[in-house]
Design a protein around this motif. Sequence first.
Motif, PDB file in Angstrom:
ATOM      1  N   ARG A 192      28.382 -40.582  44.046  1.00  0.00           N
ATOM      2  CA  ARG A 192      27.613 -40.692  42.708  1.00  0.00           C
ATOM      3  C   ARG A 192      26.242 -41.426  43.048  1.00  0.00           C
ATOM      4  NH1 ARG A 192      31.915 -42.930  38.701  1.00  0.00           N
ATOM      5  NH2 ARG A 192      30.731 -42.258  36.977  1.00  0.00           N
ATOM      6  N   HIS A 193      25.219 -40.979  42.320  1.00  0.00           N
ATOM      7  CA  HIS A 193      23.988 -42.008  42.601  1.00  0.00           C
ATOM      8  C   HIS A 193      23.231 -41.890  41.548  1.00  0.00           C
ATOM      9  CE1 HIS A 193      23.491 -37.575  44.101  1.00  0.00           C
ATOM     10  NE2 HIS A 193      22.112 -37.787  43.506  1.00  0.00           N
ATOM     11  N   VAL A 194      22.185 -42.862  41.507  1.00  0.00           N
ATOM     12  CA  VAL A 194      21.240 -43.099  40.362  1.00  0.00           C
ATOM     13  C   VAL A 194      19.855 -43.312  40.894  1.00  0.00           C
ATOM     14  CG1 VAL A 194      20.852 -44.963  38.841  1.00  0.00           C
ATOM     15  CG2 VAL A 194      23.157 -44.554  39.228  1.00  0.00           C
ATOM     16  N   THR A 195      18.743 -42.773  40.102  1.00  0.00           N
ATOM     17  CA  THR A 195      17.697 -42.917  40.383  1.00  0.00           C
ATOM     18  C   THR A 195      16.722 -43.881  39.759  1.00  0.00           C
ATOM     19  OG1 THR A 195      17.681 -40.381  41.292  1.00  0.00           O
ATOM     20  CG2 THR A 195      15.401 -41.654  40.739  1.00  0.00           C
ATOM     21  N   VAL A 196      15.766 -44.610  40.345  1.00  0.00           N
ATOM     22  CA  VAL A 196      15.409 -45.734  39.620  1.00  0.00           C
ATOM     23  C   VAL A 196      13.794 -45.372  39.806  1.00  0.00           C
ATOM     24  CG1 VAL A 196      14.912 -48.064  39.127  1.00  0.00           C
ATOM     25  CG2 VAL A 196      17.254 -47.260  39.696  1.00  0.00           C
ATOM     26  N   GLY A 197      13.066 -45.172  38.583  1.00  0.00           N
ATOM     27  CA  GLY A 197      11.499 -45.114  38.943  1.00  0.00           C
ATOM     28  C   GLY A 197      10.793 -46.075  37.773  1.00  0.00           C
ATOM     29  N   GLY A 198       9.669 -46.271  37.895  1.00  0.00           N
ATOM     30  CA  GLY A 198       8.833 -47.189  37.379  1.00  0.00           C
ATOM     31  C   GLY A 198       7.428 -47.562  38.136  1.00  0.00           C
ATOM     32  N   THR A 199       6.639 -48.163  37.558  1.00  0.00           N
ATOM     33  CA  THR A 199       5.492 -48.949  38.032  1.00  0.00           C
ATOM     34  C   THR A 199       5.821 -50.389  38.513  1.00  0.00           C
ATOM     35  OG1 THR A 199       3.986 -47.825  36.647  1.00  0.00           O
ATOM     36  CG2 THR A 199       3.162 -49.766  37.629  1.00  0.00           C
ATOM     37  N   ASN A 200       6.658 -51.050  37.929  1.00  0.00           N
ATOM     38  CA  ASN A 200       7.039 -52.355  38.249  1.00  0.00           C
ATOM     39  C   ASN A 200       8.438 -52.553  37.942  1.00  0.00           C
ATOM     40  OD1 ASN A 200       3.722 -52.805  37.492  1.00  0.00           O
ATOM     41  ND2 ASN A 200       4.514 -54.024  39.284  1.00  0.00           N
ATOM     42  N   GLY A 201       9.060 -53.348  38.771  1.00  0.00           N
ATOM     43  CA  GLY A 201      10.425 -53.776  38.223  1.00  0.00           C
ATOM     44  C   GLY A 201      11.477 -52.755  38.950  1.00  0.00           C
ATOM     45  N   LYS A 202      11.113 -51.376  39.658  1.00  0.00           N
ATOM     46  CA  LYS A 202      12.218 -50.594  39.810  1.00  0.00           C
ATOM     47  C   LYS A 202      12.779 -51.121  41.243  1.00  0.00           C
ATOM     48  CE  LYS A 202       8.821 -47.537  42.276  1.00  0.00           C
ATOM     49  NZ  LYS A 202       7.567 -48.250  42.071  1.00  0.00           N
ATOM     50  N   GLY A 203      12.309 -52.076  42.132  1.00  0.00           N
ATOM     51  CA  GLY A 203      12.815 -52.434  43.232  1.00  0.00           C
ATOM     52  C   GLY A 203      14.030 -53.600  42.831  1.00  0.00           C
TER      53      GLY A 203
END
Length: 331
Positions: free
Chosen positions: A12-23
Motif C-alpha cells: 500500500r502506498h501514498v503520494t505526497v505533493g506540494g510546493t512546500n511541506g511535502k518532505g
Amino acid sequence: MASLQHPHHAYRHVTVGGTNGKGTLAFNLMKQLPGKVGLFCSPHLVDIRERITINGNFVADRVWQEAYAFLSQKIDPRTLSYFELMLLTAVVVFQREAVDWAVFEVGLGGRWDAVNALAPELMVLTNVSLDHTRILGDTVEAIALVKIDIARTGKPFILPASIYNYPSVKTRLLEIKPLIKTYSDKGTIEDNLTCYNRLCYFLPIQPLSELALPLGRKMKVSQNLYVDASHNRAGWQSTVLWLQKHHPSPIRMLCNLSADRNVGEFVSIFKNISADMVVLPGDYEKVYRGVWPETVRFGDWNDLSTLMQEPVLVTGSLYFVGEFLRRFPTI
C-alpha cells in the motif's frame, strides 16, 4: 513499471505533493504508519541513501546493488532520467524488502512527475505557492492545476481549502472524480500539522500535537546555530516566522541559493532579521551564479570558525544546507 511487473502493487502506498511541506509530511507519515514503511524522497542533503529508507533507516548497499542489477536486465538505465532511476530503484527495493506501506514524495509538479506512474490509495497536496514557474506556470492557480493531477478517481485526495476554491481546480477535480477532502490552511505558508491530522481520517495513524522534522528542516542545533533548508519564497517566509520565535534579534546569515532563484526576493525577505548576510561558495551543480546585491558580503568555508563565533542562521537552498551539514557531520 509494466516492464518490471508493477512492483509497487505489492504494498500500500501514498503520494505526497506540494510546493512546500511535502518532505516533512512524508517523513511523518513514514514514522506513524504501521509495520515496515518505505520512504522515497528527494533531494538528499548529505547521502544519496536518504532517498530510499525503511522506517527511517538506510537500506543495505547490497539491496541497492541487487535492485539496480534487476533493473538493468529489464530497462536500459541510460534511457532514464536520474529521478526516474531513483524512483524505479525505490519501488523494487520496497518490494524486495516486503514493506507494508510506502510513502512517495513527488519530485516536481505532479502531472508529469515520474511518481505519478504509481497507484496510490491516497494522495495529498500540502501547499501550492510560486516555484519552478518557468516549468509549472506563473500563477498559483496554474501551478495547482499541474499538482492536483496526482489525484485518482474514487481515491481520497486531501488538499488545502485555499487551492480547492479556485474554480479551475474544482472543474478539473470534477473530471478526475477523486474523494475530495479539504483542510483549512494558512494560504502561502504551509500548515503541515493540520494537513497531517486531516489524514488520520483515512490512514491508520494517530493525531499528533507536533510533527517531527527531517534532516535540515528548522533545526535549532543550539542557541547559536539555526538551520533551515528553505529554498523558495514561501519557504523563506516560513523560516523568518520560525526564527523570530526562537531568536527575535537580528542574526548573521550564512547562505547561498540555487540557480533559478530570485536573489533580490531572498534578500528582501530576510532583510529585517539579518544582521549580516554572508554568501559562502556552493559546491553543487545548481548553485546560483548571478549577481548578489552590494549589501551582502562573501566568505569562505575556511573562515567558518570565525563566522560562527556569534549566532548564525544557515539557509537559502536545500543543496547549500546539505553542503553545510556534510562539513559538520556531528550536527
